[in-house]
Design a protein around this motif. Structure first.
Motif, short mmCIF file in Angstrom:
data_model
loop_
_atom_site.label_atom_id
_atom_site.label_comp_id
_atom_site.label_asym_id
_atom_site.label_seq_id
_atom_site.Cartn_x
_atom_site.Cartn_y
_atom_site.Cartn_z
N SER A 99 0.83 -1.21 0.00
CA SER A 99 0.00 0.00 0.00
C SER A 99 0.86 1.26 0.00
O SER A 99 0.46 2.29 -0.52
CB SER A 99 -0.92 0.00 1.21
N THR A 100 2.07 1.20 0.57
CA THR A 100 2.92 2.39 0.59
C THR A 100 3.74 2.51 -0.68
O THR A 100 4.25 3.59 -0.98
CB THR A 100 3.88 2.33 1.79
N ASP A 101 3.87 1.41 -1.42
CA ASP A 101 4.68 1.45 -2.63
C ASP A 101 4.11 2.39 -3.66
O ASP A 101 4.84 3.07 -4.38
CB ASP A 101 4.81 0.05 -3.24
N PHE A 102 2.79 2.45 -3.77
CA PHE A 102 2.18 3.32 -4.77
C PHE A 102 2.48 4.77 -4.47
O PHE A 102 2.79 5.55 -5.37
CB PHE A 102 0.67 3.08 -4.82
N HIS A 103 2.43 5.17 -3.19
CA HIS A 103 2.71 6.56 -2.84
C HIS A 103 4.18 6.89 -3.09
O HIS A 103 4.50 7.99 -3.55
CB HIS A 103 2.35 6.81 -1.37
N TYR A 104 5.04 5.94 -2.82
CA TYR A 104 6.46 6.14 -3.10
C TYR A 104 6.69 6.29 -4.60
O TYR A 104 7.43 7.15 -5.04
CB TYR A 104 7.25 4.95 -2.54
N TYR A 105 6.00 5.47 -5.38
CA TYR A 105 6.09 5.55 -6.84
C TYR A 105 5.60 6.91 -7.34
O TYR A 105 6.23 7.55 -8.19
CB TYR A 105 5.27 4.41 -7.46
N GLN A 106 4.46 7.35 -6.78
CA GLN A 106 3.93 8.66 -7.19
C GLN A 106 4.91 9.78 -6.86
O GLN A 106 5.10 10.71 -7.65
CB GLN A 106 2.61 8.94 -6.46
N GLN A 107 5.54 9.72 -5.69
CA GLN A 107 6.48 10.75 -5.28
C GLN A 107 7.68 10.79 -6.22
O GLN A 107 8.11 11.86 -6.66
CB GLN A 107 6.93 10.49 -3.85
N LEU A 108 8.24 9.61 -6.53
CA LEU A 108 9.38 9.55 -7.45
C LEU A 108 8.99 10.09 -8.83
O LEU A 108 9.76 10.83 -9.46
CB LEU A 108 9.90 8.12 -7.58
N ARG A 109 7.82 9.71 -9.28
CA ARG A 109 7.35 10.15 -10.60
C ARG A 109 7.17 11.66 -10.63
O ARG A 109 7.55 12.35 -11.58
CB ARG A 109 6.04 9.44 -10.91
N ARG A 110 6.57 12.21 -9.54
CA ARG A 110 6.35 13.66 -9.46
C ARG A 110 7.68 14.41 -9.46
O ARG A 110 7.84 15.42 -10.16
CB ARG A 110 5.56 13.97 -8.18
N LYS A 111 8.65 13.93 -8.70
CA LYS A 111 9.96 14.58 -8.66
C LYS A 111 10.63 14.54 -10.02
O LYS A 111 11.22 15.53 -10.46
CB LYS A 111 10.85 13.89 -7.62
N GLU A 112 10.57 13.39 -10.68
CA GLU A 112 11.21 13.27 -11.99
C GLU A 112 10.53 14.17 -13.01
O GLU A 112 11.20 14.83 -13.82
CB GLU A 112 11.17 11.80 -12.45
N ASN A 113 9.20 14.23 -12.99
CA ASN A 113 8.49 15.11 -13.93
C ASN A 113 8.82 16.58 -13.67
O ASN A 113 8.99 17.36 -14.62
CB ASN A 113 6.98 14.88 -13.83
N LEU A 114 8.93 16.96 -12.41
CA LEU A 114 9.30 18.33 -12.08
C LEU A 114 10.71 18.64 -12.57
O LEU A 114 10.97 19.71 -13.12
CB LEU A 114 9.20 18.56 -10.57
N ARG A 115 11.63 17.69 -12.37
CA ARG A 115 13.01 17.88 -12.82
C ARG A 115 13.06 18.05 -14.34
O ARG A 115 13.74 18.94 -14.86
CB ARG A 115 13.86 16.69 -12.38
N ILE A 116 12.30 17.23 -15.07
CA ILE A 116 12.27 17.32 -16.53
C ILE A 116 11.67 18.66 -16.97
O ILE A 116 12.17 19.30 -17.90
CB ILE A 116 11.51 16.13 -17.12
#
Length: 168
Positions: A99-116
């Motif tokens: 259940s926590t993996d999805f939130h971790y995935y979302q956080q990583l994805r959000r950070k990467e999209n912001l960086r791009i």
């Protein structure tokens, strides 16, 4: 039981009373303020604004050292952290993930999209600056050409004017 207003009137009548520092002209305004709190109620003070006090003290400290330069390290651009070389625990939104993996995935994805997005914005800003410089160079070149053409015309007119004045 005595009325608070009668106490006030008695105090106003005695001009040597040390509690009343006001003269008779200002008693009308001060009596209104004093009557509200004459029954022994405590006057509540406004809470101090800690942020304003902190800012005031910082300004006072700066004004004491007015001769020393101030280093303002304010960067307008956000800091872009470089991406990790290797992500060990790659997680996704697939079934079977915790259940926590999805939130971790979302956080990583959000950070990467912001960086791009920040990298793309920097690239767009650089291209806009280069385009501006190119346009500025073109305008300067056109301006210099026009100025040279007008200079040539002036010199030609001056030369012709000098020839005519010499011929007379």
């Amino acid at each position: 039981m005595t009325d608070p207003s009668t106490k006030k009137r008695a105090r106003q009548a005695d001009s040597d009373d040390p509690l009343d520092n006001n003269n008779s002209a200002s008693t009308s305004t001060s009596s209104h303020v004093d009557d509200n709190h004459s029954d022994g109620a405590t006057v509540r003070k406004k809470p101090r604004n800690r942020d304003v006090d902190k800012q005031r003290s910082e300004i006072e400290m700066l004004m004491q050292r007015i001769d020393t330069p101030i280093d303002l390290d304010i960067s307008a651009k956000p800091i872009i952290k470089p991406p990790r070389e290797f992500e060990l625990n790659v997680r996704g939104s697939s079934s079977g993930a915790g259940s926590t993996d999805f939130h971790y995935y979302q956080q990583l994805r959000r950070k990467e999209n912001l960086r791009i997005q920040l990298i793309e914005a920097e690239a767009a800003e650089d291209t806009a600056k280069e385009q501006y410089k190119d346009d500025l160079d073109i305008l300067k070149r056109k301006d210099n050409e026009k100025t040279a053409k007008n200079r040539a015309k002036r010199q030609k007119r001056k030369k012709n004017k000098d020839k005519r004045s010499d011929a007379k």
